[in-house]
Scaffold this motif. Structure first.
Motif, PDB file in Angstrom:
ATOM      1  N   ARG A 209       0.823  -1.195   0.000  1.00 43.18           N
ATOM      2  CA  ARG A 209       0.000   0.000   0.000  1.00 43.18           C
ATOM      3  C   ARG A 209       0.867   1.260   0.000  1.00 43.18           C
ATOM      4  O   ARG A 209       0.521   2.280  -0.609  1.00 43.18           O
ATOM      5  CB  ARG A 209      -0.923  -0.003   1.224  1.00 43.18           C
ATOM      6  CG  ARG A 209      -1.993   1.095   1.172  1.00 43.18           C
ATOM      7  CD  ARG A 209      -2.945   1.016   2.349  1.00 43.18           C
ATOM      8  NE  ARG A 209      -2.276   1.268   3.609  1.00 43.18           N
ATOM      9  CZ  ARG A 209      -2.075   0.352   4.551  1.00 43.18           C
ATOM     10  NH1 ARG A 209      -2.496  -0.887   4.362  1.00 43.18           N
ATOM     11  NH2 ARG A 209      -1.455   0.648   5.675  1.00 43.18           N
ATOM     12  N   LYS A 210       2.042   1.194   0.640  1.00 43.46           N
ATOM     13  CA  LYS A 210       2.948   2.337   0.708  1.00 43.46           C
ATOM     14  C   LYS A 210       3.892   2.414  -0.492  1.00 43.46           C
ATOM     15  O   LYS A 210       4.689   3.350  -0.579  1.00 43.46           O
ATOM     16  CB  LYS A 210       3.767   2.260   1.997  1.00 43.46           C
ATOM     17  CG  LYS A 210       2.934   2.390   3.263  1.00 43.46           C
ATOM     18  CD  LYS A 210       3.796   2.204   4.505  1.00 43.46           C
ATOM     19  CE  LYS A 210       2.967   2.346   5.773  1.00 43.46           C
ATOM     20  NZ  LYS A 210       3.797   2.103   6.995  1.00 43.46           N
ATOM     21  N   GLY A 211       3.842   1.425  -1.390  1.00 41.47           N
ATOM     22  CA  GLY A 211       4.706   1.437  -2.552  1.00 41.47           C
ATOM     23  C   GLY A 211       6.093   0.885  -2.309  1.00 41.47           C
ATOM     24  O   GLY A 211       6.970   0.971  -3.179  1.00 41.47           O
ATOM     25  N   GLN A 212       6.319   0.274  -1.131  1.00 44.32           N
ATOM     26  CA  GLN A 212       7.633  -0.262  -0.806  1.00 44.32           C
ATOM     27  C   GLN A 212       7.827  -1.684  -1.339  1.00 44.32           C
ATOM     28  O   GLN A 212       8.956  -2.141  -1.493  1.00 44.32           O
ATOM     29  CB  GLN A 212       7.817  -0.259   0.720  1.00 44.32           C
ATOM     30  CG  GLN A 212       7.728   1.120   1.343  1.00 44.32           C
ATOM     31  CD  GLN A 212       7.578   1.068   2.855  1.00 44.32           C
ATOM     32  OE1 GLN A 212       7.262   0.014   3.424  1.00 44.32           O
ATOM     33  NE2 GLN A 212       7.813   2.200   3.525  1.00 44.32           N
ATOM     34  N   ILE A 213       6.734  -2.366  -1.590  1.00 46.19           N
ATOM     35  CA  ILE A 213       6.763  -3.745  -2.086  1.00 46.19           C
ATOM     36  C   ILE A 213       5.857  -3.829  -3.304  1.00 46.19           C
ATOM     37  O   ILE A 213       4.757  -3.274  -3.312  1.00 46.19           O
ATOM     38  CB  ILE A 213       6.288  -4.741  -0.991  1.00 46.19           C
ATOM     39  CG1 ILE A 213       7.248  -4.702   0.202  1.00 46.19           C
ATOM     40  CG2 ILE A 213       6.194  -6.152  -1.535  1.00 46.19           C
ATOM     41  CD1 ILE A 213       6.822  -5.587   1.354  1.00 46.19           C
ATOM     42  N   SER A 214       6.313  -4.529  -4.346  1.00 45.52           N
ATOM     43  CA  SER A 214       5.545  -4.608  -5.599  1.00 45.52           C
ATOM     44  C   SER A 214       4.608  -5.796  -5.651  1.00 45.52           C
ATOM     45  O   SER A 214       3.589  -5.758  -6.355  1.00 45.52           O
ATOM     46  CB  SER A 214       6.509  -4.667  -6.790  1.00 45.52           C
ATOM     47  OG  SER A 214       7.271  -3.487  -6.871  1.00 45.52           O
ATOM     48  N   GLY A 215       4.948  -6.861  -4.944  1.00 45.67           N
ATOM     49  CA  GLY A 215       4.112  -8.053  -4.993  1.00 45.67           C
ATOM     50  C   GLY A 215       4.229  -8.861  -3.716  1.00 45.67           C
ATOM     51  O   GLY A 215       5.194  -8.726  -2.955  1.00 45.67           O
ATOM     52  N   ALA A 216       3.238  -9.713  -3.465  1.00 44.03           N
ATOM     53  CA  ALA A 216       3.244 -10.564  -2.275  1.00 44.03           C
ATOM     54  C   ALA A 216       2.591 -11.897  -2.614  1.00 44.03           C
ATOM     55  O   ALA A 216       1.552 -11.936  -3.281  1.00 44.03           O
ATOM     56  CB  ALA A 216       2.506  -9.895  -1.121  1.00 44.03           C
ATOM     57  N   LEU A 217       3.207 -12.981  -2.158  1.00 43.71           N
ATOM     58  CA  LEU A 217       2.715 -14.325  -2.428  1.00 43.71           C
ATOM     59  C   LEU A 217       2.176 -14.955  -1.154  1.00 43.71           C
ATOM     60  O   LEU A 217       2.795 -14.861  -0.096  1.00 43.71           O
ATOM     61  CB  LEU A 217       3.834 -15.199  -2.992  1.00 43.71           C
ATOM     62  CG  LEU A 217       3.495 -16.683  -3.231  1.00 43.71           C
ATOM     63  CD1 LEU A 217       2.463 -16.832  -4.333  1.00 43.71           C
ATOM     64  CD2 LEU A 217       4.753 -17.485  -3.554  1.00 43.71           C
ATOM     65  N   LEU A 218       1.025 -15.581  -1.267  1.00 46.27           N
ATOM     66  CA  LEU A 218       0.463 -16.382  -0.185  1.00 46.27           C
ATOM     67  C   LEU A 218       0.014 -17.705  -0.776  1.00 46.27           C
ATOM     68  O   LEU A 218      -0.704 -17.739  -1.779  1.00 46.27           O
ATOM     69  CB  LEU A 218      -0.723 -15.673   0.469  1.00 46.27           C
ATOM     70  CG  LEU A 218      -1.482 -16.500   1.532  1.00 46.27           C
ATOM     71  CD1 LEU A 218      -0.596 -16.741   2.751  1.00 46.27           C
ATOM     72  CD2 LEU A 218      -2.771 -15.817   1.945  1.00 46.27           C
ATOM     73  N   VAL A 219       0.433 -18.811  -0.156  1.00 47.14           N
ATOM     74  CA  VAL A 219      -0.011 -20.142  -0.567  1.00 47.14           C
ATOM     75  C   VAL A 219      -1.037 -20.605   0.460  1.00 47.14           C
ATOM     76  O   VAL A 219      -0.704 -20.908   1.605  1.00 47.14           O
ATOM     77  CB  VAL A 219       1.169 -21.131  -0.649  1.00 47.14           C
ATOM     78  CG1 VAL A 219       0.669 -22.518  -1.070  1.00 47.14           C
ATOM     79  CG2 VAL A 219       2.228 -20.626  -1.626  1.00 47.14           C
ATOM     80  N   SER A 220      -2.302 -20.619   0.045  1.00 45.11           N
ATOM     81  CA  SER A 220      -3.389 -20.975   0.952  1.00 45.11           C
ATOM     82  C   SER A 220      -4.617 -21.316   0.132  1.00 45.11           C
ATOM     83  O   SER A 220      -4.754 -20.897  -1.015  1.00 45.11           O
ATOM     84  CB  SER A 220      -3.680 -19.808   1.900  1.00 45.11           C
ATOM     85  OG  SER A 220      -4.614 -20.184   2.887  1.00 45.11           O
ATOM     86  N   GLY A 221      -5.521 -22.092   0.723  1.00 46.58           N
ATOM     87  CA  GLY A 221      -6.716 -22.516   0.001  1.00 46.58           C
ATOM     88  C   GLY A 221      -7.667 -21.370  -0.272  1.00 46.58           C
ATOM     89  O   GLY A 221      -7.970 -20.572   0.620  1.00 46.58           O
TER      90      GLY A 221
END
Length: 387
Positions: A209-221
């Motif tokens: 949200r702050k623009g510090q990270i471009s992507g995020a991965l979560l492995v979950s059902g």
């Protein structure tokens, strides 16, 4: 007792680092054997004696579907039990927050209060084949296969495709989680080089949200309720992860995220292709004469006999993927679970009895309604067994 728990905690922490290092470099079971990781004895396990009625259930992060499944089990099995003079119940299921990956397996093998855990089958297979924790095939058994866990790769609005993540900061989850170990492997396979972060999901989404990270991965059902609520209005979207036949050899499966899974993130007629892995409910193989064995046996009998209750609309839709009788190749099933399934294989009578107990708690009194529900349940069960 405190000294034993402290020793188990230190062992789990140290071994976790060793396992994460070896598996982080792994891209397939065959290549894992070439790495020749340092082998250690399986962690020591001491039985918890503080509460003989409580079974510890290690699951994924608090925001994950796996934790929601554990909560489903804990709250449902808590109902309908006889209580003692002080309100105590014969069986209490205590969900324990894990990371959904290697740590969950280590916790079963080392923590006194951890009797079972939801864990990716792929990671359990690799830990056993590499021998990083010694011979865990005799210490770890499964109760039942569960469902598939999808890869959810969220990105900021300016990231349009997987290739746009090259060189960008991407959060794969905490070290040892399924996202960190397998996400790293998948991105390497797809030749997408990113700057990896290993934050909690909350921190990662805040960074996006702050623009510090471009992507995020979560492995979950799917659907993960937390993602749907958090991503709404933030301009985040899912990126497609392409599936190849080569991935099948590494035990990945093709899957799809749809509008009905995430109506606030995916458009009405849109869908996002992704990949998935299988997960299962594993348990520590307590000796028959131990005090924990009968408690885990009671858990299995209660969960299996009341399984139809979890198929209703009030529970997570992932329950409808579960087939209690499905097999997990290469692993032994917990003996009471195997015995229960053999006893129930006598046919429809036992199923009707269990289903009848379920309906007695509901407001359905019209016989045709009961019969229609049972026939729907039987057709669903047959489809699951035919997979």
């Amino acid at each position: 007792m405190r000294a034993g728990l402290f020793t188990a905690f230190i062992a789990a922490t140290w071994l976790g680092g060793q396992v994460q290092t070896s598996l982080a470099q792994t891209v397939s079971p065959n290549e894992a054997a070439k790495v020749s990781p340092r082998k250690e004895s399986a962690p020591r396990k001491e039985a918890a004696t503080s509460d003989p009625h409580t079974t510890g259930f290690v699951t994924g992060a608090a925001q994950s579907t796996e934790f929601a499944i554990a909560q489903d089990i804990a709250t449902t099995l808590a109902s309908g039990q006889e209580t003692g003079p002080h309100g105590e119940v014969a069986l209490r299921v205590l969900p324990m927050v894990g990371n959904g990956g290697i740590r969950n397996i280590i916790d079963i093998l080392s923590l006194a209060g951890a009797d079972m855990a939801i864990a990716p089958v792929l990671l359990a297979d690799r830990l056993r084949s590499t021998g990083t924790l010694g011979d865990i095939g005799n210490k770890l058994v499964y109760i039942t296969p569960l469902f598939v866990e999808e890869f959810h790769l969220l990105a900021r609005s300016e990231i349009k495709s997987l290739s746009d993540l090259a060189g960008k900061r991407v959060n794969l989850g905490e070290e040892g989680s399924a996202g960190a170990v397998l996400g790293r492997e998948v991105l390497n396979h797809l030749q997408v080089k990113v700057s990896e972060s290993n934050l909690t999901l909350d921190s990662a989404l805040d960074g996006m949200r702050k623009g510090q990270i471009s992507g995020a991965l979560l492995v979950s059902g799917k659907p993960v309720g937390f993602l749907a609520r958090y991503a709404q209005g933030d301009g985040l979207h899912f990126l497609s992860i392409p599936y190849s036949r080569e991935m099948l050899q590494h035990d990945y499966l093709p899957s799809t995220l749809r509008h009905e899974d995430y109506p606030d993130i995916i458009g009405d007629s849109d869908s996002v292709d992704t990949i998935a892995i299988k997960c299962a409910l594993f348990a520590y193989n307590w000796p028959i004469r131990s005090e924990r064995f009968p408690l885990l046996e009671l858990f299995v009998q209660t969960l299996f006999s009341r399984f139809p209750e979890f198929l209703g609309d009030g529970h997570h839709p992932k329950w409808r993927e579960v087939n209690l009788a499905a097999l997990l190749p290469g692993w032994r099933r917990f003996r009471p679970a195997e015995r229960w399934l053999q006893q129930q294989s006598g046919g429809e009578a036992a199923l009707r009895k269990a289903f009848g107990r379920f309906l007695e708690q509901k407001s359905i009194s019209n016989p045709p309604d009961r019969e229609q529900l049972f026939q729907d349940f039987m057709r669903w069960r047959e489809r699951q067994q035919g997979r």
